[in-house]
Each structure stands twice: as structure tokens, then as C-alpha cells.
Enzyme design. Structure first.
Site, PDB file in Angstrom:
ATOM      1  N   ARG A 191     -46.008  -0.727 -17.122  1.00 28.42           N
ATOM      2  CA  ARG A 191     -45.253  -0.416 -15.908  1.00 28.42           C
ATOM      3  C   ARG A 191     -44.979   1.068 -15.793  1.00 28.42           C
ATOM      4  NH1 ARG A 191     -40.576  -2.266 -17.208  1.00 28.42           N
ATOM      5  NH2 ARG A 191     -41.265  -3.230 -19.138  1.00 28.42           N
ATOM      6  N   ARG A 197     -58.374   6.386  -6.329  1.00 21.25           N
ATOM      7  CA  ARG A 197     -59.745   6.865  -6.083  1.00 21.25           C
ATOM      8  C   ARG A 197     -59.859   8.335  -6.481  1.00 21.25           C
ATOM      9  NH1 ARG A 197     -60.373   6.503  -0.523  1.00 21.25           N
ATOM     10  NH2 ARG A 197     -59.275   4.538  -0.447  1.00 21.25           N
ATOM     11  N   CYS A 212     -51.207  -3.043  -2.795  1.00 25.16           N
ATOM     12  CA  CYS A 212     -50.009  -2.252  -2.466  1.00 25.16           C
ATOM     13  C   CYS A 212     -48.997  -3.141  -1.756  1.00 25.16           C
ATOM     14  CB  CYS A 212     -50.362  -1.109  -1.521  1.00 25.16           C
ATOM     15  SG  CYS A 212     -51.399   0.115  -2.259  1.00 25.16           S
ATOM     16  N   GLU A 227     -41.486  -3.028  -1.043  1.00 27.45           N
ATOM     17  CA  GLU A 227     -40.337  -3.741  -1.629  1.00 27.45           C
ATOM     18  C   GLU A 227     -39.288  -4.049  -0.578  1.00 27.45           C
ATOM     19  OE1 GLU A 227     -38.701  -1.439  -4.810  1.00 27.45           O
ATOM     20  OE2 GLU A 227     -40.618  -1.328  -5.847  1.00 27.45           O
ATOM     21  N   ARG A 284     -43.542   2.246  -7.540  1.00 31.56           N
ATOM     22  CA  ARG A 284     -43.658   1.576  -8.838  1.00 31.56           C
ATOM     23  C   ARG A 284     -45.083   1.077  -9.010  1.00 31.56           C
ATOM     24  NH1 ARG A 284     -38.552   0.172  -6.987  1.00 31.56           N
ATOM     25  NH2 ARG A 284     -36.952   1.105  -8.296  1.00 31.56           N
ATOM     26  N   TYR A 323     -41.551   6.329 -16.839  1.00 30.55           N
ATOM     27  CA  TYR A 323     -40.640   6.507 -15.710  1.00 30.55           C
ATOM     28  C   TYR A 323     -40.404   7.997 -15.502  1.00 30.55           C
ATOM     29  CZ  TYR A 323     -40.188   1.589 -16.018  1.00 30.55           C
ATOM     30  OH  TYR A 323     -40.509   0.258 -16.014  1.00 30.55           O
ATOM     31  N   ARG A 364     -31.996   1.114 -12.512  1.00 28.64           N
ATOM     32  CA  ARG A 364     -31.995   0.426 -11.220  1.00 28.64           C
ATOM     33  C   ARG A 364     -30.753  -0.432 -11.180  1.00 28.64           C
ATOM     34  NH1 ARG A 364     -37.438  -2.589  -9.516  1.00 28.64           N
ATOM     35  NH2 ARG A 364     -36.128  -3.247  -7.806  1.00 28.64           N
TER      36      ARG A 364
END
Ligand code: DC
Length: 344
Positions: free
Chosen positions: A7, A63, A74, A77, A89, A107, A115
């Protein structure tokens, strides 16, 4: 090879195509580099961005950095009150040669902060403080934890407690099999009084008993045993999951809490560290010879830095503070400032 998901997140400064793309490239490159990912081994990439990002899909960046033949998605949220704004993210799934616990999630910028929507429930704010013996870790950790009302977790005390058990029961610290066989009989528990750790060995408070030179010397041998480290790792992570912690040790930023919110690496010259240890011994009324204390520290440094698993090492993203010519309060103030900047 294992299939792993890594992540990462980064915030952007402006909702423009250029800014979205450049920040996403930075994030992807860092994840790829830190985890040694071969681009051809990437299976898929999922991006999600906050609702205020509308000028381009982060996928364009893949790319640009030469990732062309994996599935990419994609998502946008939902809006969560008080959560970060302008945040991208990502989750990269790839074939990798590393174990799950060694993955480096990345991060960057404002995304380093918690968060609020998910973090307050079951993870705390974690400060990792690593460094060699005598660099000032425990003294400053106590001051900082008091000031911020965090709990102070001294992981060295856990290795010392296992060492105490071995010495009391005539178990040879150099014999891994002998130590392994005893591990189930060693019950370590912690209690935090005014934020300061009290450590119990099979229900006996051994907080003071473990502070001898003999235990320190043998603890660096015990700390090389994989099963010992695994037992303690679980206890350490469990505490950090449920509390705001200042955790000090040798491998906290690199291994125990690789996603700690703040990572500090304390260091000091060998003579200064030896002097501090002698002052400590003298305060306790213990006999010592400077040269022996100094050599003892050098030997422990060598054992801690050169062992195979979780050696003492500065984490790539740790801030180094050399404490040789700083007072305890100067060091603590510096760290408190760094923590407050990250906690906002
Ligand atoms: O910090 P200390 O002197 O109490 O630590 C005792 C020993 O435990 C030290 O020589 C190395 C080991 N240790 C470790 O391997 N990993 C940690 N996180 C903490 C301590």
C-alpha cells in the site's frame, strides 16, 4: 515468490494534471524501489483518490514510468469528514521475493498522518526510537512519553527478562535449542504505571533486577535467537496496536513498527556513551572500570549490528540525532517538536 500487496499514499498540492501525475510517479517509484519490485512482476494496481481530485487519473503516471502491461483501476473514494484532502492511495499487487512482514508500505507528505476515520479505532500513534546502547534512548523516551501522555515501551527490557530467566535457571544463553525449549515457561507481562513500563517475569516484578551488566552482556546474545525475537515481536506489535507509544530498541523502525508515524535514530560517540554508562553505575553505587565498560559497549554494538535477524540499523526514513554534545532536554525537545508536527 509470493503474491504480495503493497500500500501507499501521497497528498498533492494542486488539483492539476501535472501535479497529480508527478506525485503519483514519486509514490510509485518509491514503492517499487523500497520493495525491489520488478515492473514485469506487477499483477495489478488499484488507485483511489479523494473526491477533490478531478483533473486527471493517477493511472497516467504508471505509463510514464514504464508500467504498461498490468491491470490498472482508478476509483474515487467517498468523502469522510475530517479525513485528508487531495490524497491519492494505491495498492500494488506483485510477485515478490520477500515475506509479508517485510513489505514496506509507503506514506508520503501529509499522508504520513493518521487517517482519523480508521486509525482512532484500533491503532495508536507510534514513535520508534532506535540506537545503540548509551545513546540516550530510554532517558529521552521517558521524558517524551510523560510530556505527551504516551506509554513508553522499553523493548530491551523484554530481552533482558528472558536473559534473567536463563541465568536464574542455568540455561546456556549461547545454546539456542536449550533456550527454545524453555520459551513456553517464560511468561512476560507488562504494566504501565504513570506511562512507565513495569515488567513481570512469571508474575514477579523484575524491572530493577534486569539492570545489571551481566544481563546486558547476555541479552545481546539472547537477542540473536529467532524464536525469542518472534515471541517478543508479537507482544510489541500488540501493545502498539492498542496504544499511543514511544517504543525504543534496536529494530523498532526497521522491523517491529515499519509504519511508525515518527522514526528517530539516536547515536553518540563511543566515549560519551561509555561515560554515561559509568555515571549510571556510579549513581547506583556499582563498581566499574571505564575501559571494561567501554569495551562492553563496543562488543554489544557489534553483536547488535551484525546479527542475522533484525540487526541494529537506521531505518531509511528515520531522523538521526547525534546526542554526543546535547543535553537530555535538548534531545527530548527536538523529538517532541518532530512528533507534534506529525500529529497535527
Ligand atoms: O537497550 P538494552 O540495553 O536494554 O537492550 C538489551 C539488549 O537487547 C541489546 O543488547 C540488544 C537487544 N535488543 C534487541 O535486539 N532489539 C530490541 N528491539 C531491543 C533490544
Amino acid at each position: 515468490m509470493n503474491i504480495c500487496s503493497i500500500r501507499g499514499a501521497i497528498t498533492i498540492e494542486e488539483n492539476t494534471k501535472e501535479n497529480i501525475v508527478i506525485n503519483t510517479e514519486t509514490l510509485l517509484n518509491e514503492i517499487i524501489e523500497k520493495n525491489n519490485i520488478k515492473k514485469e512482476n506487477i499483477i495489478n494496481i488499484v488507485f483511489s483518490s479523494t473526491k477533490d481530485i478531478t483533473k486527471a487519473y493517477p493511472a497516467i503516471a504508471t505509463r510514464n514510468i514504464g508500467i504498461t502491461d498490468c491491470a490498472i483501476m482508478c476509483l474515487q473514494e467517498m468523502y469522510v469528514e475530517e479525513s485528508l484532502s487531495m490524497c491519492i492511495r494505491v495498492m500494488i499487487t506483485a510477485y515478490l521475493d520477500i515475506e509479508k512482514q517485510d513489505l514496506k508500505h509507503i506514506y508520503l507528505k501529509e499522508a504520513k498522518k493518521l487517517r482519523p476515520d480508521i486509525s482512532l479505532k484500533n491503532t495508536g500513534f507510534a514513535v520508534a526510537i532506535d540506537g545503540p546502547a548509551g545513546s540516550g534512548k530510554s532517558t529521552v523516551s521517558k521524558i517524551i512519553s510523560k510530556e505527551l501522555s504516551f506509554i513508553y515501551v522499553d523493548t530491551g527490557a523484554m530481552f533482558r527478562t528472558i536473559t534473567l530467566y536463563c541465568l536464574q535457571n542455568n540455561i546456556n544463553c549461547n545454546n539456542q535449542d536449550e533456550v527454545n525449549k524453555e520459551l513456553n515457561n517464560i511468561n512476560i507481562s507488562l504494566n504501565f504505571e504513570n506511562g512507565i513500563q513495569q515488567i513481570y517475569l512469571n508474575n514477579e516484578n523484575v524491572t530493577e533486577k534486569i539492570r545489571t551488566q551481566e544481563i546486558a552482556k547476555n541479552a545481546s546474545i539472547i537477542a540473536q535467537i529467532p524464536s525469542v525475537r518472534e515471541k517478543l515481536l508479537n507482544i510489541q506489535r500488540e501493545i502498539a496496536n492498542n496504544n499511543n507509544v514511544i517504543m525504543d530498541g534496536r529494530d523498532i523502525g526497521t522491523n517491529v513498527l515499519p509504519n511508525a508515524n515518527v522514526k528517530i535514530y539516536l547515536d553518540a560517540d563511543i566515549d560519551e556513551r561509555a561515560k554515561r554508562r559509568c555515571e549510571e553505575l556510579s549513581t547506583k553505587g556499582e563498581k566499574f572500570e571505564y575501559d571494561k565498560v567501554r569495551q562492553g559497549i563496543i562488543d554489544r554494538d557489534n553483536a547488535d549490528k551484525n546479527r542475522k535477524i533484525a540487526p541494529l540499523k537506521k531505518a531509511d526514513d528515520a531522523i538521526t540525532i547525534n546526542t554526543t554534545s546535547l543535553s537530555i532536554y535538548e534531545v527530548s525537545d527536538k523529538i517532541i517538536k518532530i512528533i507534534k508536527e506529525n500529529i497535527k
